[in-house]
Design a protein around this motif. Sequence first.
Motif, mmCIF file in Angstrom:
data_model
loop_
_atom_site.group_PDB
_atom_site.id
_atom_site.type_symbol
_atom_site.label_atom_id
_atom_site.label_comp_id
_atom_site.label_asym_id
_atom_site.label_seq_id
_atom_site.Cartn_x
_atom_site.Cartn_y
_atom_site.Cartn_z
ATOM 1 N N GLY A 137 0.783 -1.223 0.000
ATOM 2 C CA GLY A 137 0.000 0.000 0.000
ATOM 3 C C GLY A 137 0.816 1.276 0.000
ATOM 4 N N PHE A 138 2.132 1.175 -0.101
ATOM 5 C CA PHE A 138 2.961 2.377 -0.191
ATOM 6 C C PHE A 138 2.687 3.066 -1.521
ATOM 7 N N LYS A 139 2.634 4.371 -1.484
ATOM 8 C CA LYS A 139 2.431 5.195 -2.680
ATOM 9 C C LYS A 139 3.659 6.075 -2.889
ATOM 10 N N THR A 140 4.027 6.251 -4.147
ATOM 11 C CA THR A 140 5.107 7.185 -4.462
ATOM 12 C C THR A 140 4.586 8.593 -4.246
ATOM 13 N N VAL A 141 5.280 9.347 -3.401
ATOM 14 C CA VAL A 141 4.862 10.711 -3.082
ATOM 15 C C VAL A 141 5.858 11.754 -3.574
ATOM 16 N N GLY A 142 6.967 11.293 -4.109
ATOM 17 C CA GLY A 142 7.938 12.243 -4.646
ATOM 18 C C GLY A 142 9.196 11.553 -5.135
ATOM 19 N N ILE A 143 9.872 12.235 -6.022
ATOM 20 C CA ILE A 143 11.166 11.780 -6.522
ATOM 21 C C ILE A 143 12.113 12.968 -6.438
ATOM 22 N N ILE A 144 13.230 12.760 -5.790
ATOM 23 C CA ILE A 144 14.244 13.811 -5.710
ATOM 24 C C ILE A 144 15.326 13.446 -6.722
ATOM 25 N N LYS A 145 15.383 14.226 -7.768
ATOM 26 C CA LYS A 145 16.320 13.970 -8.863
ATOM 27 C C LYS A 145 17.758 14.213 -8.418
ATOM 28 N N GLU A 146 18.633 13.324 -8.877
ATOM 29 C CA GLU A 146 20.072 13.468 -8.671
ATOM 30 C C GLU A 146 20.432 13.809 -7.227
ATOM 31 N N SER A 147 19.821 13.094 -6.308
ATOM 32 C CA SER A 147 20.053 13.350 -4.880
ATOM 33 C C SER A 147 21.230 12.566 -4.326
ATOM 34 N N GLY A 148 21.702 11.586 -5.072
ATOM 35 C CA GLY A 148 22.850 10.805 -4.646
ATOM 36 C C GLY A 148 23.807 10.606 -5.806
ATOM 37 N N TYR A 149 25.064 10.323 -5.464
ATOM 38 C CA TYR A 149 26.072 10.069 -6.495
ATOM 39 C C TYR A 149 26.869 8.850 -6.078
ATOM 40 N N LYS A 150 26.788 7.805 -6.881
ATOM 41 C CA LYS A 150 27.495 6.562 -6.574
ATOM 42 C C LYS A 150 27.758 5.824 -7.876
ATOM 43 N N PHE A 151 28.846 5.103 -7.924
ATOM 44 C CA PHE A 151 29.231 4.349 -9.118
ATOM 45 C C PHE A 151 29.327 5.249 -10.349
ATOM 46 N N ASP A 152 29.860 6.453 -10.143
ATOM 47 C CA ASP A 152 30.115 7.416 -11.223
ATOM 48 C C ASP A 152 28.854 7.870 -11.961
ATOM 49 N N ARG A 153 27.740 7.930 -11.235
ATOM 50 C CA ARG A 153 26.512 8.450 -11.851
ATOM 51 C C ARG A 153 25.593 9.044 -10.790
ATOM 52 N N TRP A 154 24.735 9.954 -11.244
ATOM 53 C CA TRP A 154 23.745 10.563 -10.362
ATOM 54 C C TRP A 154 22.571 9.612 -10.190
ATOM 55 N N LEU A 155 22.029 9.592 -8.974
ATOM 56 C CA LEU A 155 20.934 8.703 -8.635
ATOM 57 C C LEU A 155 19.741 9.502 -8.126
ATOM 58 N N ASP A 156 18.552 9.039 -8.469
ATOM 59 C CA ASP A 156 17.313 9.670 -8.024
ATOM 60 C C ASP A 156 16.731 8.872 -6.857
#
Length: 165
Positions: A137-156
């Motif tokens: 029952g979890f709902k997606t309530v938001g996405i924070i773009k490029e909030s992390g950086y790991k393995f030489d790429r930006w992560l959301d």
Amino acid sequence: MKISIRPYKESDSKAILEVINFNILNSTALYDYNIRTLEQQTEILKEKIDKNFPVIVAVLNEKIVGFGYYSEFRFREAYKYTVEHSVYVNKDFQGMKIGHLIMEELIKIAKKQKLHTMIAVIDSENQGSVKFHEKYGFKTVGIIKESGYKFDRWLDSVFMQLIIE
């Protein structure tokens, strides 16, 4: 093969550390770069328990095959009914519904503690985790773009929410 769920004991820390460090080195499930020591991991879990948050483990044939916990979402007083949780399963035991058993127990404990909201923060590449949470029952309530950086790429980061009823 019966999988049981029980409260964490300090002697479980080594098995938990193996799962955590595997994920740090091989996945975006954790945005950490450096593996943890046994002492660091034990202290992280002790701090959660000292604050009356649950840490639970899944056991199969006396082996820790997964674990889960929740703790503060944010540190302001008004957030005291909201927690952020984590569920991890040993890579050798995935696909056995262990994560489901852990999640069900965490939700049950959260209800007993009269919490209102559970938050999941998931790397957007981990669609398996997104779908797993949707089953509860979890709902997606938001996405924070490029909030992390790991393995030489930006992560959301995908934020998912369950209102506990």
